[in-house]
Design an enzyme around this catalytic site. Structure first.
Site, PDB file in Angstrom:
ATOM      1  N   HIS A  37      32.090  41.495  42.192  1.00  0.00           N
ATOM      2  CA  HIS A  37      30.760  41.236  42.746  1.00  0.00           C
ATOM      3  C   HIS A  37      29.928  42.477  42.464  1.00  0.00           C
ATOM      4  O   HIS A  37      30.466  43.591  42.484  1.00  0.00           O
ATOM      5  CB  HIS A  37      30.797  41.077  44.265  1.00  0.00           C
ATOM      6  CG  HIS A  37      31.595  39.923  44.760  1.00  0.00           C
ATOM      7  ND1 HIS A  37      32.932  40.013  45.043  1.00  0.00           N
ATOM      8  CD2 HIS A  37      31.228  38.659  45.051  1.00  0.00           C
ATOM      9  CE1 HIS A  37      33.358  38.851  45.484  1.00  0.00           C
ATOM     10  NE2 HIS A  37      32.354  38.010  45.488  1.00  0.00           N
ATOM     11  N   ASP A  58      30.871  45.141  44.812  1.00  0.00           N
ATOM     12  CA  ASP A  58      32.225  45.726  44.734  1.00  0.00           C
ATOM     13  C   ASP A  58      32.152  46.968  43.860  1.00  0.00           C
ATOM     14  O   ASP A  58      32.892  47.933  44.049  1.00  0.00           O
ATOM     15  CB  ASP A  58      33.231  44.796  44.041  1.00  0.00           C
ATOM     16  CG  ASP A  58      33.423  43.473  44.739  1.00  0.00           C
ATOM     17  OD1 ASP A  58      33.141  43.398  45.940  1.00  0.00           O
ATOM     18  OD2 ASP A  58      33.858  42.524  44.053  1.00  0.00           O
ATOM     19  N   MET A  71      34.413  38.044  33.913  1.00  0.00           N
ATOM     20  CA  MET A  71      33.599  37.312  34.894  1.00  0.00           C
ATOM     21  C   MET A  71      32.963  38.286  35.877  1.00  0.00           C
ATOM     22  O   MET A  71      33.532  39.335  36.171  1.00  0.00           O
ATOM     23  CB  MET A  71      34.517  36.326  35.634  1.00  0.00           C
ATOM     24  CG  MET A  71      33.880  35.509  36.737  1.00  0.00           C
ATOM     25  SD  MET A  71      33.892  36.313  38.360  1.00  0.00           S
ATOM     26  CE  MET A  71      35.291  35.514  39.150  1.00  0.00           C
ATOM     27  N   GLU A 106      31.632  27.608  42.716  1.00  0.00           N
ATOM     28  CA  GLU A 106      32.903  27.559  43.460  1.00  0.00           C
ATOM     29  C   GLU A 106      32.711  26.932  44.835  1.00  0.00           C
ATOM     30  O   GLU A 106      31.999  27.467  45.669  1.00  0.00           O
ATOM     31  CB  GLU A 106      33.453  28.987  43.608  1.00  0.00           C
ATOM     32  CG  GLU A 106      34.739  29.034  44.403  1.00  0.00           C
ATOM     33  CD  GLU A 106      35.307  30.450  44.496  1.00  0.00           C
ATOM     34  OE1 GLU A 106      34.868  31.330  43.736  1.00  0.00           O
ATOM     35  OE2 GLU A 106      36.181  30.668  45.353  1.00  0.00           O
ATOM     36  N   LYS A 109      33.806  25.524  48.688  1.00  0.00           N
ATOM     37  CA  LYS A 109      34.677  25.836  49.826  1.00  0.00           C
ATOM     38  C   LYS A 109      34.139  25.031  51.011  1.00  0.00           C
ATOM     39  O   LYS A 109      32.920  24.972  51.187  1.00  0.00           O
ATOM     40  CB  LYS A 109      34.635  27.343  50.110  1.00  0.00           C
ATOM     41  CG  LYS A 109      35.624  27.804  51.162  1.00  0.00           C
ATOM     42  CD  LYS A 109      35.601  29.327  51.296  1.00  0.00           C
ATOM     43  CE  LYS A 109      36.600  29.791  52.321  1.00  0.00           C
ATOM     44  NZ  LYS A 109      36.530  31.256  52.534  1.00  0.00           N
ATOM     45  N   GLU A 141      39.168  26.734  43.562  1.00  0.00           N
ATOM     46  CA  GLU A 141      40.163  27.665  44.132  1.00  0.00           C
ATOM     47  C   GLU A 141      41.209  26.867  44.907  1.00  0.00           C
ATOM     48  O   GLU A 141      40.862  26.030  45.749  1.00  0.00           O
ATOM     49  CB  GLU A 141      39.484  28.684  45.053  1.00  0.00           C
ATOM     50  CG  GLU A 141      40.513  29.531  45.795  1.00  0.00           C
ATOM     51  CD  GLU A 141      39.935  30.689  46.595  1.00  0.00           C
ATOM     52  OE1 GLU A 141      39.027  31.361  46.067  1.00  0.00           O
ATOM     53  OE2 GLU A 141      40.391  30.896  47.725  1.00  0.00           O
ATOM     54  N   HIS A 198      40.814  26.717  48.704  1.00  0.00           N
ATOM     55  CA  HIS A 198      39.639  26.042  49.252  1.00  0.00           C
ATOM     56  C   HIS A 198      39.825  24.529  49.310  1.00  0.00           C
ATOM     57  O   HIS A 198      39.399  23.891  50.275  1.00  0.00           O
ATOM     58  CB  HIS A 198      38.394  26.418  48.445  1.00  0.00           C
ATOM     59  CG  HIS A 198      38.084  27.880  48.528  1.00  0.00           C
ATOM     60  ND1 HIS A 198      37.050  28.462  47.849  1.00  0.00           N
ATOM     61  CD2 HIS A 198      38.680  28.885  49.223  1.00  0.00           C
ATOM     62  CE1 HIS A 198      37.023  29.764  48.120  1.00  0.00           C
ATOM     63  NE2 HIS A 198      38.012  30.038  48.943  1.00  0.00           N
ATOM     64  N   ASP A 202      40.357  29.869  40.301  1.00  0.00           N
ATOM     65  CA  ASP A 202      40.827  30.876  41.263  1.00  0.00           C
ATOM     66  C   ASP A 202      42.195  30.462  41.779  1.00  0.00           C
ATOM     67  O   ASP A 202      42.333  29.484  42.530  1.00  0.00           O
ATOM     68  CB  ASP A 202      39.840  31.007  42.434  1.00  0.00           C
ATOM     69  CG  ASP A 202      38.670  31.921  42.103  1.00  0.00           C
ATOM     70  OD1 ASP A 202      38.628  32.452  40.970  1.00  0.00           O
ATOM     71  OD2 ASP A 202      37.807  32.116  42.981  1.00  0.00           O
ATOM     72  N   ASP A 262      41.018  30.613  55.485  1.00  0.00           N
ATOM     73  CA  ASP A 262      41.165  30.947  54.063  1.00  0.00           C
ATOM     74  C   ASP A 262      42.202  32.060  53.914  1.00  0.00           C
ATOM     75  O   ASP A 262      41.891  33.231  54.055  1.00  0.00           O
ATOM     76  CB  ASP A 262      39.796  31.410  53.549  1.00  0.00           C
ATOM     77  CG  ASP A 262      39.770  31.596  52.050  1.00  0.00           C
ATOM     78  OD1 ASP A 262      40.606  31.005  51.362  1.00  0.00           O
ATOM     79  OD2 ASP A 262      38.887  32.328  51.582  1.00  0.00           O
ATOM     80  N   ASP A 314      44.206  32.976  51.274  1.00  0.00           N
ATOM     81  CA  ASP A 314      44.195  33.760  50.026  1.00  0.00           C
ATOM     82  C   ASP A 314      45.520  34.476  49.760  1.00  0.00           C
ATOM     83  O   ASP A 314      45.560  35.668  49.440  1.00  0.00           O
ATOM     84  CB  ASP A 314      43.051  34.789  50.040  1.00  0.00           C
ATOM     85  CG  ASP A 314      41.684  34.144  49.898  1.00  0.00           C
ATOM     86  OD1 ASP A 314      41.600  33.016  49.369  1.00  0.00           O
ATOM     87  OD2 ASP A 314      40.693  34.773  50.309  1.00  0.00           O
ATOM     88  N   ASP A 361      42.541  35.014  42.823  1.00  0.00           N
ATOM     89  CA  ASP A 361      41.613  35.366  43.901  1.00  0.00           C
ATOM     90  C   ASP A 361      42.392  35.359  45.207  1.00  0.00           C
ATOM     91  O   ASP A 361      42.369  34.389  45.962  1.00  0.00           O
ATOM     92  CB  ASP A 361      40.451  34.368  43.947  1.00  0.00           C
ATOM     93  CG  ASP A 361      39.416  34.817  44.958  1.00  0.00           C
ATOM     94  OD1 ASP A 361      39.506  35.954  45.440  1.00  0.00           O
ATOM     95  OD2 ASP A 361      38.520  34.011  45.285  1.00  0.00           O
TER      96      ASP A 361
HETATM   97  C1  GLT Z   1      35.288  35.699  48.464  1.00  0.00           C
HETATM   98  C2  GLT Z   1      35.674  34.255  48.430  1.00  0.00           C
HETATM   99  C3  GLT Z   1      36.222  33.887  47.115  1.00  0.00           C
HETATM  100  C4  GLT Z   1      35.196  33.914  46.041  1.00  0.00           C
HETATM  101  C5  GLT Z   1      34.728  35.274  45.745  1.00  0.00           C
HETATM  102  C6  GLT Z   1      33.603  35.201  44.762  1.00  0.00           C
HETATM  103  S1  GLT Z   1      34.328  36.183  47.139  1.00  0.00           S
HETATM  104  O1  GLT Z   1      36.432  36.488  48.485  1.00  0.00           O
HETATM  105  O2  GLT Z   1      36.624  33.985  49.480  1.00  0.00           O
HETATM  106  O3  GLT Z   1      36.846  32.649  47.148  1.00  0.00           O
HETATM  107  O4  GLT Z   1      35.787  33.452  44.848  1.00  0.00           O
HETATM  108  O5  GLT Z   1      32.370  35.296  45.359  1.00  0.00           O
HETATM  109 MN    MN Z   2      39.659  31.841  49.260  1.00  0.00          MN
HETATM  110 MN    MN Z   3      37.556  32.256  45.123  1.00  0.00          MN
END
Ligand code: GLT
Ligand code: MN
Ligand code: MN
Length: 388
Positions: free
Chosen positions: A55, A58, A89, A182, A184, A218, A221, A246, A256, A258, A288
């Protein structure tokens, strides 16, 4: 013994925010120091990644002055040169600053919407200057807690205007850049607009430059919404819209999480890797995700190595599945076609309709026949468990 060493051709990438995640959560303070961007590039080089994504903030903090910005970029470029990592990216942080608390592109306040556009134009410039060819949009704050606050039709229109403005900006600048949206369903907002891959695929068809815009699905998500990620990815692929992906993992119906790729739902991860490899997806495999909050920096490296290693192990398992004669025999039987309905292959014609009217079917026989999916699934499980 297969080689599970990550190589550049595998296109494994990580965001600065993933390996740089300090382990903060809504109930707890950071447990790790956040390394500098150039240090993270070296960490990714050490574990064998191909690329690094970021980002805008970041890399360059939102309040950095020009001198600080120049130094950060210099250090970052040096680290890229030293490690050979690339930047495939980039994306914009349109969620962390309080100005975005009620949305960025979909905010009710035209000043916030305009600032979001300005910030994204600058972030696109930054990403392109470092080599990015894909630009991700994750609308984390584009949603509501109370639906009295925003007209959902206006929100979609504002989102569309923003993406149209930015695709036109990219064309005007002559950039070679595609957008990947993306989805979510929720978190950090109670509900986020355009919540799933399917919603975005429909939205993209309404844009001024749909050819420049695809999706960045993702795992976590779609799983948050209890959906089948493979099916979402397959639909995006079939529509020519799988511009980025992702990879991570997640239990169903949670926040979430991750998690490291393959940490939870190994069977879903297997089908996903098998799909990407079978169809010949050539894009980035972006992880991600982030290390558990229990980890120090060594644990972060274990996390990153684990994502890539699991992907490669599953790729090997997919090759075994494809080479397994018993499995392939079963698949051939399931898909057997004696050609008796080949007149349907060209779609509708009055003649085809007439032949179909005249056709007779063994309805009870077709309904009664066993499909051997128990055997097929057990064989798949045995491949995954390493006994086949
Ligand atoms: C954030 C989010 C991710 C996105 C990122 C891109 S930022 O961490 O949870 O799923 O891909 O903005
Ligand atoms: Mn996520
Ligand atoms: Mn993501």
């Amino acid at each position: 013994m297969a080689d599970y060493t990550p190589k550049p051709e595998h296109k494994f990438t990580f965001g600065l925010w993933t390996v740089g995640n300090p382990g903060r959560d809504p109930f707890g303070e950071p447990v790790r120091q956040r390394p500098q961007p150039h240090e993270l590039v070296h960490l990714l080089g050490e574990v064998g990644a191909y690329g690094v994504n970021f980002h805008d903030n970041d890399l360059v903090p939102i309040d950095a002055n020009p001198t600080e910005r120049d130094q950060i970029l210099k250090d970052f470029r040096q680290a890229l040169d030293a490690t050979g990592l690339v930047v495939p990216m980039a994306t914009t942080n349109l969620f962390a600053d309080p100005i975005f608390k009620d949305g960025a592109f979909t905010s009710n306040d035209v000043r916030v919407r305009a600032f979001a556009l300005q910030k994204t134009m600058q972030a696109i410039d930054l990403g392109v200057s470092l080599g990015a060819r894909t630009y991700v949009f994750w609308g984390g704050r584009e949603g509501t807690e109370i639906d009295a606050s925003k007209n959902p039709v206006d929100a979609i229109k504002r989102y569309r205007e923003a993406i149209n403005f930015l695709t036109a900006y990219v064309i005007d600048q002559g950039y070679d850049l595609k957008f990947a949206l993306e989805p979510k369903p929720n978190e950090p907002r109670s509900d986020i607009y355009l919540p799933t891959v399917g919603s975005l695929l429909a939205f993209i068809t309404t844009l001024d430059h749909p050819e420049m815009v695809g999706v960045n699905p993702e795992v976590a998500h779609e799983h948050m919404a209890g959906l089948n990620f493979l099916h979402a990815v397959a639909q995006a692929w079939e529509a020519g819209k799988l511009f980025h992906i992702d990879l991570n993992d997640q239990k169903f119906a949670r926040y979430d999480q991750d998690f490291r790729f393959g940490a939870e739902m190994i069977k879903q991860a297997f089908y996903l890797v098998k799909f990407l490899e079978d169809v010949g997806y050539t894009g980035m495999r972006h992880f991600d995700a982030h290390a558990y909050r229990t980890e120090d920096l060594e644990g972060v490296k274990d996390f990153a190595r684990g994502c890539m290693r699991t992907y490669l192990i599953l790729k090997d398992k997919a090759a075994r599945f494809n080479a397994d004669t018993e499995i392939q025999q079963l698949l051939a039987e399931i898909n057997a076609d004696d050609g008796s309905f080949s007149f349907l292959n060209d779609g509708f014609s009055p003649q085809a309709a007439q032949r179909l009217r005249e056709a007779s079917f063994d309805r009870p026989g077709l309904g009664a026949r066993g499909l051997a999916y128990e055997r097929l699934d057990q064989l798949t499980v045995e491949i995954l468990l390493g006994v086949r």
